[in-house]
Design an enzyme around this catalytic site. Sequence first.
Site, PDB file in Angstrom:
ATOM      1  N   HIS A  55      22.714   8.502   5.806  1.00 10.95           N
ATOM      2  CA  HIS A  55      21.682   9.493   6.105  1.00 10.95           C
ATOM      3  C   HIS A  55      20.431   8.792   6.636  1.00 10.95           C
ATOM      4  CE1 HIS A  55      23.415  12.628   3.302  1.00 10.95           C
ATOM      5  NE2 HIS A  55      23.857  11.553   2.674  1.00 10.95           N
ATOM      6  N   GLU A 109      20.610   6.590   2.004  1.00 12.96           N
ATOM      7  CA  GLU A 109      19.544   7.014   2.911  1.00 12.96           C
ATOM      8  C   GLU A 109      18.885   5.786   3.529  1.00 12.96           C
ATOM      9  OE1 GLU A 109      18.465  10.055   3.772  1.00 12.96           O
ATOM     10  OE2 GLU A 109      19.141  11.408   2.181  1.00 12.96           O
ATOM     11  N   ASP A 134      21.520  13.493  11.176  1.00 12.90           N
ATOM     12  CA  ASP A 134      21.322  12.105  10.779  1.00 12.90           C
ATOM     13  C   ASP A 134      22.656  11.389  10.509  1.00 12.90           C
ATOM     14  OD1 ASP A 134      21.201  13.997   8.480  1.00 12.90           O
ATOM     15  OD2 ASP A 134      20.885  12.231   7.265  1.00 12.90           O
ATOM     16  N   HIS A 136      25.832  11.858   8.000  1.00 21.26           N
ATOM     17  CA  HIS A 136      25.603  13.205   7.459  1.00 21.26           C
ATOM     18  C   HIS A 136      25.986  14.250   8.503  1.00 21.26           C
ATOM     19  CE1 HIS A 136      22.624  15.854   4.947  1.00 21.26           C
ATOM     20  NE2 HIS A 136      23.883  16.196   4.757  1.00 21.26           N
TER      21      HIS A 136
END
Length: 186
Positions: A30, A112, A161, A151
């Site tokens: 992400h 992330e 993303d 994602h």
Amino acid sequence: MVLYKPATQIDCPHYDERPDESDVSVLVIHNISLPPSQFGTSGIRELFTGTLNPDEHPFYKEIAGIRVSAHCVIYRNGEIEQFVPFNKRAWHAGLSTFQGRSRCNDFTIGIELEGTDTLPYTDAQYEQLSILSKFILQRYPRITLGRIVGHNDIAPGRKTDPGVAFDWPRYRQSLDATNISSNTII
């Protein structure tokens, strides 16, 4: 608890038990920045810990009260924070589907990167993402190269993303060097 010891461990209330810990089989990449397109703030940490102040930025009013998390965040400088142990279910995927299977949070690990879809990620982020991914792949052998996705791949039309700025060939090459098994090419 499956923790990544080089990461700073952050207490996060936004996770729960997986239905089946042995089912972890997908790694999802992400991106996030809070406020949007701003780096080096405490916004990501505050969002994932439920302490985001909606008065600090107009965008924060839009996301106030949402309960989300990821297993780890890799910041622009390469620093890693772990919010959720890998054997627990982080709330990163939302409405999502992988190979016809919904509820992706049940069987995925979410990483992330501090960034945006269109700005290049840093060398430090790629280096740390590679090291962290190898750690995850060693502990979760059901995750093969073909089961490392963005994602956008599990929530098409809803999420974009890690975006066009993410260098998938560079990342894949860093993992290929370790002779990780692959049943499909991503």
